[in-house]
Scaffold this motif. Structure first.
Motif, PDB file in Angstrom:
ATOM      1  N   ARG A   1       0.928  -1.240   0.009  1.00 26.72           N
ATOM      2  CA  ARG A   1      -0.024   0.033  -0.135  1.00 26.72           C
ATOM      3  C   ARG A   1       0.798   1.214  -0.071  1.00 26.72           C
ATOM      4  O   ARG A   1       0.333   2.126  -0.441  1.00 26.72           O
TER       5      ARG A   1
ATOM      6  N   ASP B   1      -4.288  -1.267  -1.340  1.00 26.48           N
ATOM      7  CA  ASP B   1      -4.529  -1.793   0.011  1.00 26.48           C
ATOM      8  C   ASP B   1      -4.830  -3.145  -0.221  1.00 26.48           C
ATOM      9  O   ASP B   1      -5.962  -3.564  -0.736  1.00 26.48           O
TER      10      ASP B   1
ATOM     11  N   ALA C   1       3.262 -10.974   3.033  1.00 25.23           N
ATOM     12  CA  ALA C   1       4.611 -10.607   3.772  1.00 25.23           C
ATOM     13  C   ALA C   1       4.179  -9.477   4.558  1.00 25.23           C
ATOM     14  O   ALA C   1       5.219  -8.447   4.672  1.00 25.23           O
TER      15      ALA C   1
ATOM     16  N   GLY D   1       3.836  -8.212   8.162  1.00 29.47           N
ATOM     17  CA  GLY D   1       4.276  -8.538   9.615  1.00 29.47           C
ATOM     18  C   GLY D   1       3.564  -8.104  10.669  1.00 29.47           C
ATOM     19  O   GLY D   1       2.536  -8.528  11.176  1.00 29.47           O
TER      20      GLY D   1
HETATM   21  P1  ATP Z   1       9.798  -6.665   7.658  1.00 29.53           P
HETATM   22  O1  ATP Z   1       9.621  -7.504   6.552  1.00 29.53           O
HETATM   23  O2  ATP Z   1      10.657  -5.478   7.137  1.00 29.53           O
HETATM   24  O3  ATP Z   1      10.378  -7.260   8.829  1.00 29.53           O
HETATM   25  P2  ATP Z   1       7.536  -6.249   8.917  1.00 29.53           P
HETATM   26  O4  ATP Z   1       7.501  -7.620   9.279  1.00 29.53           O
HETATM   27  O5  ATP Z   1       7.691  -5.368  10.274  1.00 29.53           O
HETATM   28  O6  ATP Z   1       8.597  -5.884   7.907  1.00 29.53           O
HETATM   29  P3  ATP Z   1       5.520  -4.474   8.178  1.00 29.53           P
HETATM   30  O7  ATP Z   1       6.345  -3.338   7.923  1.00 29.53           O
HETATM   31  O8  ATP Z   1       4.490  -4.567   9.147  1.00 29.53           O
HETATM   32  O9  ATP Z   1       6.398  -5.999   8.313  1.00 29.53           O
HETATM   33  O10 ATP Z   1       4.901  -4.828   6.611  1.00 29.53           O
HETATM   34  C1  ATP Z   1       5.423  -5.228   5.594  1.00 29.53           C
HETATM   35  C2  ATP Z   1       4.918  -4.341   4.406  1.00 29.53           C
HETATM   36  O11 ATP Z   1       3.620  -4.560   4.247  1.00 29.53           O
HETATM   37  C3  ATP Z   1       5.152  -2.930   4.644  1.00 29.53           C
HETATM   38  O12 ATP Z   1       5.674  -2.231   3.588  1.00 29.53           O
HETATM   39  C4  ATP Z   1       3.566  -2.448   4.654  1.00 29.53           C
HETATM   40  O13 ATP Z   1       3.434  -1.094   3.851  1.00 29.53           O
HETATM   41  C5  ATP Z   1       2.822  -3.493   3.948  1.00 29.53           C
HETATM   42  N1  ATP Z   1       1.449  -3.470   4.290  1.00 29.53           N
HETATM   43  C6  ATP Z   1       0.825  -3.511   5.637  1.00 29.53           C
HETATM   44  N2  ATP Z   1      -0.399  -3.562   5.496  1.00 29.53           N
HETATM   45  C7  ATP Z   1      -0.810  -3.576   4.119  1.00 29.53           C
HETATM   46  C8  ATP Z   1      -1.959  -3.489   3.555  1.00 29.53           C
HETATM   47  N3  ATP Z   1      -3.132  -3.548   4.196  1.00 29.53           N
HETATM   48  N4  ATP Z   1      -1.915  -3.735   1.910  1.00 29.53           N
HETATM   49  C9  ATP Z   1      -0.803  -3.595   1.403  1.00 29.53           C
HETATM   50  N5  ATP Z   1       0.399  -3.358   1.967  1.00 29.53           N
HETATM   51  C10 ATP Z   1       0.611  -3.674   3.252  1.00 29.53           C
END
Ligand code: ATP
Length: 223
Positions: free
Chosen positions: A32, A51, A72, A74
């Motif tokens: 997103r 989204d 993916a 998290g």
């Molecule tokens: P990493 O893989 O870096 O450890 P993480 O596990 O902390 O990351 P997040 O940063 O929470 O994961 O999310 C990963 C990605 O998912 C982010 O780039 C975020 O923008 C994306 N994301 C979160 N919610 C949505 C959604 N509803 N739709 C699309 N993308 C999303």
């Protein structure tokens, strides 16, 4: 060609998308956050910003026609659950979802994840096994054109033995193990019976899968 959508492009999602591209898969990458999309757009077939919790947007991008989807996302667990559920409902045959702990893994399995990855724990266990097997020099690394893959046994092979099929010479594939269906479990999935290093007498049965090593070209013919 294997078609995979990676939903969420944090460090984990980007690493998966990049490696899928290196391995020759067709990759659709979605996040997103447009900045995340721009970080990877040159390295995948298609990248889009929206989204992924919106089921109509997923359907309009033909997510149901993918061979696999990697969820993916998290830290946004609610989104991860919704996206996993939508992908399952759209009929994606293999939904892989990232979980941060076992509780999350349970929920993700219940809403339709076929495979759950807990990156920190999985890598930690992998490293520990590596350290305790001193004779193992390194993780298996194959030349660029080779892979190990799990494939569904072609229907025309069912009822024939490995010897009859002459898999190694005729198809240039080496079978590491056959995965056979056992009894159905409570959640409706099949228990797996693993038959490592099958000999020439082994006969393929309906529903068998196999883990094989071979060139990407030969493997591609069976996918
Ligand atoms: P990493 O893989 O870096 O450890 P993480 O596990 O902390 O990351 P997040 O940063 O929470 O994961 O999310 C990963 C990605 O998912 C982010 O780039 C975020 O923008 C994306 N994301 C979160 N919610 C949505 C959604 N509803 N739709 C699309 N993308 C999303």
């Amino acid at each position: 060609m294997l078609k995979v959508a990676v939903l969420g492009l944090g460090r984990f999602g980007q690493a998966v998308a990049r490696e899928l591209n290196v391995q020759g898969a067709e990759v659709l990458a979605i996040d997103r956050n447009v900045n995340k999309v721009n970080e990877i757009i040159q390295e995948v077939d298609e990248a889009e910003s929206f989204d992924a919790t919106n089921p109509s947007l997923l359907a309009s991008r033909n997510i149901g026609k993918m061979d696999a989807v990697v969820v993916a996302i998290g830290s946004n667990f609610e989104a991860s659950v919704l996206v996993t559920m939508h992908c399952h409902e759209l009929g994606v045959p293999l939904v892989c979802a990232k979980a941060l702990n076992e509780d999350q893994a349970d929920v993700l399995r219940k809403v339709g994840a076929d495979k759950v990855i807990k990156p920190e724990e999985d890598v930690g266990e992998h490293l520990a096994r590596h350290l305790t097997h001193e004779s193992v020099l390194d993780f298996v690394e194959l030349p660029q054109d080779y892979s190990i893959r799990r494939l569904v046994v072609p229907q025309e092979w069912v009822g024939q033995s490995l010897g009859q099929l002459n898999v190694l010479n005729e198809h240039k594939l080496n079978i590491i193990q056959i995965i056979r269906r056992g009894e159905p479990e409570a959640d409706g999935r099949w228990a797996e019976i693993k038959l490592p290093l099958p000999d020439g007498e082994t006969v393929f049965q309906d529903g068998d899968e196999m883990e094989v090593i071979g060139t990407n070209k030969q493997l591609g013919k069976l996918e």
